[in-house]
Design a protein around this motif. Structure first.
Motif, PDB file in Angstrom:
ATOM      1  N   VAL A  77      52.313   9.521 -16.774  1.00 29.21           N
ATOM      2  CA  VAL A  77      53.079  10.692 -17.230  1.00 29.21           C
ATOM      3  C   VAL A  77      54.540  10.321 -17.445  1.00 29.21           C
ATOM      4  O   VAL A  77      55.157  10.700 -18.456  1.00 29.21           O
ATOM      5  CB  VAL A  77      52.966  11.843 -16.208  1.00 29.21           C
ATOM      6  CG1 VAL A  77      53.947  12.972 -16.562  1.00 29.21           C
ATOM      7  CG2 VAL A  77      51.542  12.363 -16.159  1.00 29.21           C
ATOM      8  N   ARG A  78      55.085   9.565 -16.526  1.00 26.57           N
ATOM      9  CA  ARG A  78      56.488   9.147 -16.628  1.00 26.57           C
ATOM     10  C   ARG A  78      56.713   8.305 -17.888  1.00 26.57           C
ATOM     11  O   ARG A  78      57.711   8.485 -18.597  1.00 26.57           O
ATOM     12  CB  ARG A  78      56.861   8.349 -15.391  1.00 26.57           C
ATOM     13  CG  ARG A  78      58.284   7.807 -15.409  1.00 26.57           C
ATOM     14  CD  ARG A  78      58.572   7.034 -14.146  1.00 26.57           C
ATOM     15  NE  ARG A  78      59.834   6.306 -14.244  1.00 26.57           N
ATOM     16  CZ  ARG A  78      60.311   5.504 -13.292  1.00 26.57           C
ATOM     17  NH1 ARG A  78      59.616   5.349 -12.165  1.00 26.57           N
ATOM     18  NH2 ARG A  78      61.466   4.888 -13.464  1.00 26.57           N
ATOM     19  N   ASN A  79      55.766   7.427 -18.186  1.00 23.37           N
ATOM     20  CA  ASN A  79      55.908   6.577 -19.372  1.00 23.37           C
ATOM     21  C   ASN A  79      55.777   7.380 -20.663  1.00 23.37           C
ATOM     22  O   ASN A  79      56.441   7.083 -21.662  1.00 23.37           O
ATOM     23  CB  ASN A  79      54.860   5.461 -19.339  1.00 23.37           C
ATOM     24  CG  ASN A  79      55.178   4.407 -18.299  1.00 23.37           C
ATOM     25  OD1 ASN A  79      56.330   4.275 -17.874  1.00 23.37           O
ATOM     26  ND2 ASN A  79      54.167   3.649 -17.870  1.00 23.37           N
ATOM     27  N   THR A  82      59.064   9.023 -21.127  1.00 23.09           N
ATOM     28  CA  THR A  82      60.039   8.020 -21.590  1.00 23.09           C
ATOM     29  C   THR A  82      59.875   7.749 -23.085  1.00 23.09           C
ATOM     30  O   THR A  82      60.863   7.680 -23.830  1.00 23.09           O
ATOM     31  CB  THR A  82      59.848   6.706 -20.804  1.00 23.09           C
ATOM     32  OG1 THR A  82      60.122   6.934 -19.422  1.00 23.09           O
ATOM     33  CG2 THR A  82      60.784   5.610 -21.326  1.00 23.09           C
ATOM     34  N   SER A  83      58.626   7.633 -23.512  1.00 20.37           N
ATOM     35  CA  SER A  83      58.374   7.322 -24.926  1.00 20.37           C
ATOM     36  C   SER A  83      58.696   8.479 -25.855  1.00 20.37           C
ATOM     37  O   SER A  83      58.917   8.292 -27.056  1.00 20.37           O
ATOM     38  CB  SER A  83      56.912   6.899 -25.104  1.00 20.37           C
ATOM     39  OG  SER A  83      56.031   7.994 -24.870  1.00 20.37           O
ATOM     40  N   LEU A  84      58.721   9.709 -25.302  1.00 20.83           N
ATOM     41  CA  LEU A  84      58.991  10.885 -26.126  1.00 20.83           C
ATOM     42  C   LEU A  84      60.455  11.333 -26.062  1.00 20.83           C
ATOM     43  O   LEU A  84      60.814  12.369 -26.629  1.00 20.83           O
ATOM     44  CB  LEU A  84      58.077  12.042 -25.693  1.00 20.83           C
ATOM     45  CG  LEU A  84      56.578  11.831 -25.907  1.00 20.83           C
ATOM     46  CD1 LEU A  84      55.799  13.011 -25.349  1.00 20.83           C
ATOM     47  CD2 LEU A  84      56.270  11.634 -27.380  1.00 20.83           C
ATOM     48  N   THR A  85      61.276  10.590 -25.356  1.00 23.65           N
ATOM     49  CA  THR A  85      62.697  10.939 -25.223  1.00 23.65           C
ATOM     50  C   THR A  85      63.519  10.065 -26.168  1.00 23.65           C
ATOM     51  O   THR A  85      63.712   8.860 -25.909  1.00 23.65           O
ATOM     52  CB  THR A  85      63.171  10.740 -23.776  1.00 23.65           C
ATOM     53  OG1 THR A  85      62.333  11.500 -22.895  1.00 23.65           O
ATOM     54  CG2 THR A  85      64.625  11.165 -23.601  1.00 23.65           C
ATOM     55  N   LYS A 100      63.219   1.414 -18.709  1.00 18.95           N
ATOM     56  CA  LYS A 100      61.987   0.632 -18.632  1.00 18.95           C
ATOM     57  C   LYS A 100      60.780   1.551 -18.437  1.00 18.95           C
ATOM     58  O   LYS A 100      60.906   2.648 -17.897  1.00 18.95           O
ATOM     59  CB  LYS A 100      62.044  -0.359 -17.462  1.00 18.95           C
ATOM     60  CG  LYS A 100      63.132  -1.409 -17.580  1.00 18.95           C
ATOM     61  CD  LYS A 100      63.100  -2.343 -16.378  1.00 18.95           C
ATOM     62  CE  LYS A 100      64.191  -3.408 -16.483  1.00 18.95           C
ATOM     63  NZ  LYS A 100      64.193  -4.317 -15.309  1.00 18.95           N
ATOM     64  N   TYR A 101      59.674   1.044 -18.910  1.00 17.70           N
ATOM     65  CA  TYR A 101      58.421   1.730 -18.618  1.00 17.70           C
ATOM     66  C   TYR A 101      57.991   1.357 -17.188  1.00 17.70           C
ATOM     67  O   TYR A 101      58.140   0.213 -16.761  1.00 17.70           O
ATOM     68  CB  TYR A 101      57.320   1.325 -19.597  1.00 17.70           C
ATOM     69  CG  TYR A 101      57.466   1.913 -20.977  1.00 17.70           C
ATOM     70  CD1 TYR A 101      57.398   3.289 -21.160  1.00 17.70           C
ATOM     71  CD2 TYR A 101      57.657   1.097 -22.087  1.00 17.70           C
ATOM     72  CE1 TYR A 101      57.530   3.843 -22.426  1.00 17.70           C
ATOM     73  CE2 TYR A 101      57.785   1.626 -23.353  1.00 17.70           C
ATOM     74  CZ  TYR A 101      57.719   3.014 -23.525  1.00 17.70           C
ATOM     75  OH  TYR A 101      57.864   3.558 -24.761  1.00 17.70           O
TER      76      TYR A 101
END
Length: 218
Positions: A77-79, A82-85, A100-101
């Motif tokens: 979920v965190r990744n 991150t990818s959608l920000t 970082k992922y």
């Protein structure tokens, strides 16, 4: 007029005696094979205690695995966030310095950090005592027990093979296991042998007899 065979004696009686002896040896050999196969069968099917499948340990590992899985789900979920920000990326589409992922758990980390293979019971347990307590005797049951463990069943099998050498037609052979939990194990207490050992072997008895007779027929 002389009669054919006059003056000869004993040869016919001798051949009968020889045949009778051979037949007796064939019967004894068949019986010994049957006894050994019966014993080997119950030994092979005897469960060997395995802490990995004990209920308390299964529940413990399931709880730890669920916690490890929840950690990995959180990482995923965190990744995604991150990818959608957009602010996490440069104009070229690369992650900015310091962003970082998160990494999911490695197999080693699942074991070391979450104890997914852990045991809460039987950590030092060595199975094989039940399998090592099959006894063989002739004439009367051997109700003794031993503390020795025999996970492979080799010692119990050797005990039966050695005893069966003395077995003859007319004898009564006993294959026994006198540990207090033998009866519960026979009647489904172990998931390794839910149908028991003795009952399954007895069901194959006629087949074992026919096979032994075929191997030792004259």
């Amino acid at each position: 007029m002389s009669r054919a065979g006059a003056g000869q004696s004993g040869s016919f009686a001798l051949s009968l005696a020889q045949f009778a002896e051979q037949a007796k040896e064939a019967i004894d050999a068949s019986l010994r094979e049957i006894v050994i196969e019966l014993g080997s069968s119950v030994i092979r099917m005897s469960p060997v205690g395995n802490p990995e499948i004990w209920a308390a340990n299964v529940a413990h590992r399931a709880k730890n695995k669920a916690e490890a899985d929840a950690y990995d789900e959180h990482v995923e979920v965190r990744n995604v966030i991150t990818s959608l920000t957009p602010s996490n990326f440069t104009r070229n589409g690369n992650l900015k310095r310091g962003v970082k992922y998160a990494k999911p758990l490695t197999k080693a980390e699942r074991v070391q950090n979450f104890n997914v293979n852990g045991l809460v019971s039987g950590k030092d347990y060595i199975g094989g005592r039940f399998r090592g307590n099959w006894m063989f005797s002739i004439g009367s049951p051997d109700n003794t027990t031993t503390e020795e463990v025999d996970p492979s069943g080799r010692k119990s099998t050797a005990r039966i093979v050695d005893g069966a050498i003395e077995f003859r037609a007319g004898d009564t052979a006993y294959i026994t296991n006198s540990l207090p939990y033998a009866i519960p194990l026979e009647f489904g207490h172990s998931s390794q042998s839910p149908n028991g050992m003795v009952r399954v072997t007895v069901a194959r008895f006629q087949q074992l007899v026919l096979e032994a007779i075929e191997r030792n027929k004259l």
